[in-house]
Write a protein that holds these residues in place. Structure first.
Motif, PDB file in Angstrom:
ATOM      1  N   ALA A  80      33.662  34.334  49.999  1.00 37.63           N
ATOM      2  CA  ALA A  80      34.822  33.657  50.294  1.00 37.63           C
ATOM      3  C   ALA A  80      34.573  32.081  49.923  1.00 37.63           C
ATOM      4  CB  ALA A  80      35.270  33.631  51.561  1.00 37.63           C
ATOM      5  N   ARG A 113      36.667  29.963  47.027  1.00 39.03           N
ATOM      6  CA  ARG A 113      37.418  28.728  47.343  1.00 39.03           C
ATOM      7  C   ARG A 113      36.740  27.520  46.289  1.00 39.03           C
ATOM      8  NH1 ARG A 113      40.629  28.933  51.236  1.00 39.03           N
ATOM      9  NH2 ARG A 113      40.425  30.456  53.038  1.00 39.03           N
ATOM     10  N   TYR A 119      41.089  35.564  45.591  1.00 41.00           N
ATOM     11  CA  TYR A 119      41.785  34.345  46.161  1.00 41.00           C
ATOM     12  C   TYR A 119      42.856  33.898  45.121  1.00 41.00           C
ATOM     13  CZ  TYR A 119      41.782  29.585  47.840  1.00 41.00           C
ATOM     14  OH  TYR A 119      41.998  28.352  48.521  1.00 41.00           O
ATOM     15  N   ASN A 169      46.827  29.575  48.937  1.00 44.02           N
ATOM     16  CA  ASN A 169      45.920  29.665  49.642  1.00 44.02           C
ATOM     17  C   ASN A 169      45.625  30.794  50.657  1.00 44.02           C
ATOM     18  OD1 ASN A 169      43.529  28.364  50.854  1.00 44.02           O
ATOM     19  ND2 ASN A 169      44.697  27.569  52.540  1.00 44.02           N
ATOM     20  N   GLU A 170      45.699  31.993  49.881  1.00 43.86           N
ATOM     21  CA  GLU A 170      45.667  33.463  50.311  1.00 43.86           C
ATOM     22  C   GLU A 170      44.123  33.950  49.919  1.00 43.86           C
ATOM     23  OE1 GLU A 170      49.492  35.743  50.669  1.00 43.86           O
ATOM     24  OE2 GLU A 170      49.523  34.570  48.653  1.00 43.86           O
ATOM     25  N   MET A 171      43.170  34.243  50.846  1.00 42.90           N
ATOM     26  CA  MET A 171      41.987  34.706  50.770  1.00 42.90           C
ATOM     27  C   MET A 171      42.117  36.090  51.254  1.00 42.90           C
ATOM     28  SD  MET A 171      38.789  34.273  49.627  1.00 42.90           S
ATOM     29  CE  MET A 171      38.493  32.493  49.479  1.00 42.90           C
ATOM     30  N   THR A 207      41.235  41.990  54.742  1.00 43.01           N
ATOM     31  CA  THR A 207      42.203  41.046  55.575  1.00 43.01           C
ATOM     32  C   THR A 207      42.687  40.012  54.549  1.00 43.01           C
ATOM     33  OG1 THR A 207      40.013  39.574  55.616  1.00 43.01           O
ATOM     34  CG2 THR A 207      40.343  41.075  57.564  1.00 43.01           C
ATOM     35  N   ARG A 208      43.820  39.252  55.200  1.00 43.01           N
ATOM     36  CA  ARG A 208      43.975  38.108  54.329  1.00 43.01           C
ATOM     37  C   ARG A 208      43.897  37.053  55.258  1.00 43.01           C
ATOM     38  NH1 ARG A 208      50.350  37.974  53.110  1.00 43.01           N
ATOM     39  NH2 ARG A 208      50.283  37.879  55.262  1.00 43.01           N
ATOM     40  N   ASN A 209      43.408  35.938  54.936  1.00 41.58           N
ATOM     41  CA  ASN A 209      43.015  34.635  55.776  1.00 41.58           C
ATOM     42  C   ASN A 209      42.706  35.272  57.285  1.00 41.58           C
ATOM     43  OD1 ASN A 209      43.630  33.271  53.480  1.00 41.58           O
ATOM     44  ND2 ASN A 209      45.529  32.762  54.281  1.00 41.58           N
ATOM     45  N   GLY A 210      41.836  36.199  57.200  1.00 41.97           N
ATOM     46  CA  GLY A 210      41.436  36.647  58.507  1.00 41.97           C
ATOM     47  C   GLY A 210      42.163  37.706  59.153  1.00 41.97           C
TER      48      GLY A 210
END
Length: 258
Positions: free
Chosen positions: A6, A10, A113, A118-120, A130-133
């Protein structure tokens, strides 16, 4: 491994966003595919950062000349530095950076990403996506009535003849992101035309499956990665029940979609 991946994604996203604000040299490769100096810069960054995480792993990237030595590697990084370059160059938000670690032909680690939103997205085989956790889950159900589908316009037109109550969705330039929208529930199903490559698919493939969905070709076969020719047939991604329903629906008209 997910956290280091991740962080690298970023960093790559920041580089691509910064590059997008200035003039970019761009050209056409393979007669029709756009590429820019940002694609190359992001590829160079990923090529510097990812291999130290697993020195024994091979490498396959859209923007690196292929080396058949990868075929002897049980582990391989599969990379698309900017998936959806047309959208990126047009200032659209729907491009992504896609990385998967493939073991013996199937993805075991995935990171995708989308810097503009801003979607991880992260996935690890057997441990979910997951997406952003936040945990992801593909939409349940087996009906196509009211189902939101994205894919090549020709495929959607043909599918609408068979299932007129589908809801075709706007184009998503990044194929990896299009398929991943099945994992996060924004789409009920997504299609890919034939001739997509390993780097378009591998990360999204794992994310879809770890979210409880299925991604296969029209014959129901899961993609196999790191072959000598990294090209694939037409594909369908959806939640498990809807995926089965789509395969059954298309069985008699297979030739129109492959």
């Amino acid at each position: 491994m997910r956290d280091p991946l991740a962080a690298i994604l970023r960093e790559a996203g920041d580089l691509a966003l910064t590059a997008s604000k200035g003039p970019l040299r761009q050209w056409i490769k393979n007669e029709s595919s756009p590429v820019s100096e940002a694609d190359i810069a992001v590829n160079d960054l990923l090529a510097a950062r990812l291999p130290p995480l697993l020195p024994a792993a091979g490498w396959l990237s859209e923007e690196t000349e292929d080396n058949t030595a990868r075929l002897d590697k049980p582990l391989i990084w599969v990379v698309d530095p900017i998936d959806g370059t047309r959208g990126y160059l047009a200032g659209k938000p729907d491009w992504s950076i896609s990385v998967a670690l493939v073991e013996n032909g199937r993805p075991v680690l995935a990171g995708l990403y989308a810097p503009v939103t801003n979607e991880m997205f992260l996935g690890l085989r057997g441990e979910g996506a997951t997406r952003n956790g936040a945990r992801l889950g593909a939409n349940p159900g087996d009906t196509l009535a009211g189902a939101r589908l994205a894919g090549p316009q020709g495929h959607l037109r043909k599918l609408a003849e068979i299932a007129p109550r589908i809801l075709p969705q706007p184009k998503i330039h990044s194929l990896a992101l299009r398929l991943t929208r099945v994992a996060d529930g924004a789409l009920d199903a997504a299609m890919a035309s034939r001739n997509s490559r390993d780097w378009d698919l591998a990360a999204a493939d794992l994310l879809v499956h770890e979210a409880g969905g299925v991604l296969t070709d029209i014959d129901g076969q899961a993609p196999v990665y790191n072959r000598s020719n990294p090209v694939h047939a037409a594909l369908i991604a959806a939640g498990a029940a809807r995926h089965a329903a789509m395969l059954a629906l298309l069985r008699d008209r297979r030739a129109e979609f492959v």
